[in-house]
Design an enzyme around this catalytic site. Structure first.
Site, PDB file in Angstrom:
ATOM      1  N   ARG A 151       0.831  -1.214   0.000  1.00 42.24           N
ATOM      2  CA  ARG A 151       0.000   0.000   0.000  1.00 42.24           C
ATOM      3  C   ARG A 151       0.863   1.260   0.000  1.00 42.24           C
ATOM      4  O   ARG A 151       0.332   2.380   0.117  1.00 42.24           O
ATOM      5  CB  ARG A 151      -0.935  -0.033   1.217  1.00 42.24           C
ATOM      6  CG  ARG A 151      -2.176   0.834   1.086  1.00 42.24           C
ATOM      7  CD  ARG A 151      -3.232   0.476   2.121  1.00 42.24           C
ATOM      8  NE  ARG A 151      -2.715   0.477   3.474  1.00 42.24           N
ATOM      9  CZ  ARG A 151      -2.643   1.558   4.271  1.00 42.24           C
ATOM     10  NH1 ARG A 151      -3.056   2.728   3.837  1.00 42.24           N
ATOM     11  NH2 ARG A 151      -2.162   1.456   5.499  1.00 42.24           N
ATOM     12  N   LYS A 152       2.154   1.104  -0.159  1.00 42.98           N
ATOM     13  CA  LYS A 152       3.058   2.258  -0.228  1.00 42.98           C
ATOM     14  C   LYS A 152       3.061   2.828  -1.650  1.00 42.98           C
ATOM     15  O   LYS A 152       4.018   2.681  -2.403  1.00 42.98           O
ATOM     16  CB  LYS A 152       4.466   1.859   0.211  1.00 42.98           C
ATOM     17  CG  LYS A 152       4.546   1.454   1.674  1.00 42.98           C
ATOM     18  CD  LYS A 152       5.951   1.046   2.056  1.00 42.98           C
ATOM     19  CE  LYS A 152       6.024   0.588   3.517  1.00 42.98           C
ATOM     20  NZ  LYS A 152       7.382   0.149   3.904  1.00 42.98           N
TER      21      LYS A 152
END
Length: 302
Positions: A151-152
């Site tokens: 999710r970065k």
């Protein structure tokens, strides 16, 4: 034609909600031209065509975003190379036709999306190829697991980067906080224990939400497994401890998935591959990728 044939080729563009896509593109275009379009004033509205040129080797990805930029500006895009294909420079990828001021209005936004999306897909494909060609020593077979992004992502650009991971052949992991219940160290510290945090998460997630727990030791992993989580992330483990812990967990809890994460890159990813590892996740897929070089060149329309 049978059902199998009717689904070929697989089009990841079908995952994209048209309304969401239009909303993103409108935002990008408004950001890029906040008031007057001075260049558009100079060239006017004569019909022109422009060639999209791929100028370095890599995987083409992001065509739905590129196409929507120009569709919203009443231009058409004719693709000469299909999404997911390997580009060999210099190659004509597509032709854009429309009023010249509209072509130039969408040029940079469309190229930004395509360059970055193709960069993500190229890096993802590279990782996938490395792993697919590897035989796991313990089994003598190819690895059964998945590589996943994280999710970065770039704020405001998540949809493009997550989409590109799929084109490159790897998993997107969870898309956002609602996609899966992932409980990390801060959740555990605030809730008091792994057992407590899993119990509370299950009470709201129900049967349809998987629960993943980030663990830093064998003891934490065993507690998470006994509390009936679905996935255990072994985060930042030394390699020997990683595979040993994964083996112990799998021997006692065969249905739990084991994810390895922390410090993974294209140079060491094979060190994380093992018969007890189901997922290898890394952030470099959406944080450390190189972009591909494209340009759009106007040609006279005859």
């Amino acid at each position: 034609m049978d059902v199998g044939d009717s689904r070929q080729p697989l089009k990841f563009a079908h995952l994209l909600h048209p309304t969401k896509l239009r909303k993103l593109v409108n935002y990008w275009l408004e950001e890029d031209t906040s008031n007057f379009d001075y260049g558009g004033f100079v060239v006017g509205e004569k019909i022109e065509k422009a060639y999209l040129l791929g100028k370095c080797e890599g995987i083409l990805a992001g065509s739905p975003f590129f196409e929507e930029v120009f569709r919203s500006l009443d231009c058409s895009v004719d693709w000469h190379i299909s999404e997911g294909s390997l580009l060999k420079p210099v190659v004509k990828v597509a032709t854009v036709t429309g009023k010249v001021r509209n072509v130039l209005l969408g040029e940079r936004v469309a190229l930004n999306c395509l360059a970055r999306s193709s960069g993500v897909a190229t890096y993802a494909k590279k990782l996938n190829d490395v792993v697919k060609q590897h035989i796991v020593p313990e089994t003598g077979m190819p690895w059964h697991g998945e590589i996943a992004g994280t999710r970065k992502t770039t704020p405001g650009f998540r949809l493009v980067e997550k989409y590109a991971l799929l084109v490159g052949g790897i998993s997107t992991h969870r898309y956002d906080l609602s996609s899966m219940i992932m409980l990390k160290d801060n959740h555990i510290w605030s809730a008091g224990s792994i057992t407590n945090v899993i119990k509370d998460a299950r009470s709201v997630g129900g049967f349809n939400s998987k629960i993943e727990v980030e663990c830093r030791s064998l003891e934490e992993a065993l507690e998470a497994a006994e509390a009936r989580c679905d996935i255990i992330m072994l985060d930042n483990f030394e390699l020997e401890a990683l595979h040993k812990t994964a083996s112990i967990i799998k021997n006692k809890f065969q249905n739990i998935l084991i994810e390895a994460s922390g410090g993974v890159n294209e140079d060491n990813i094979l060190d994380y591959v093992g018969k007890n590892i189901d997922v290898i996740s890394l952030s470099r897929t959406t944080q450390g990728y190189n972009i591909l070089d494209f340009s759009l060149k106007i040609q006279k329309f005859y």
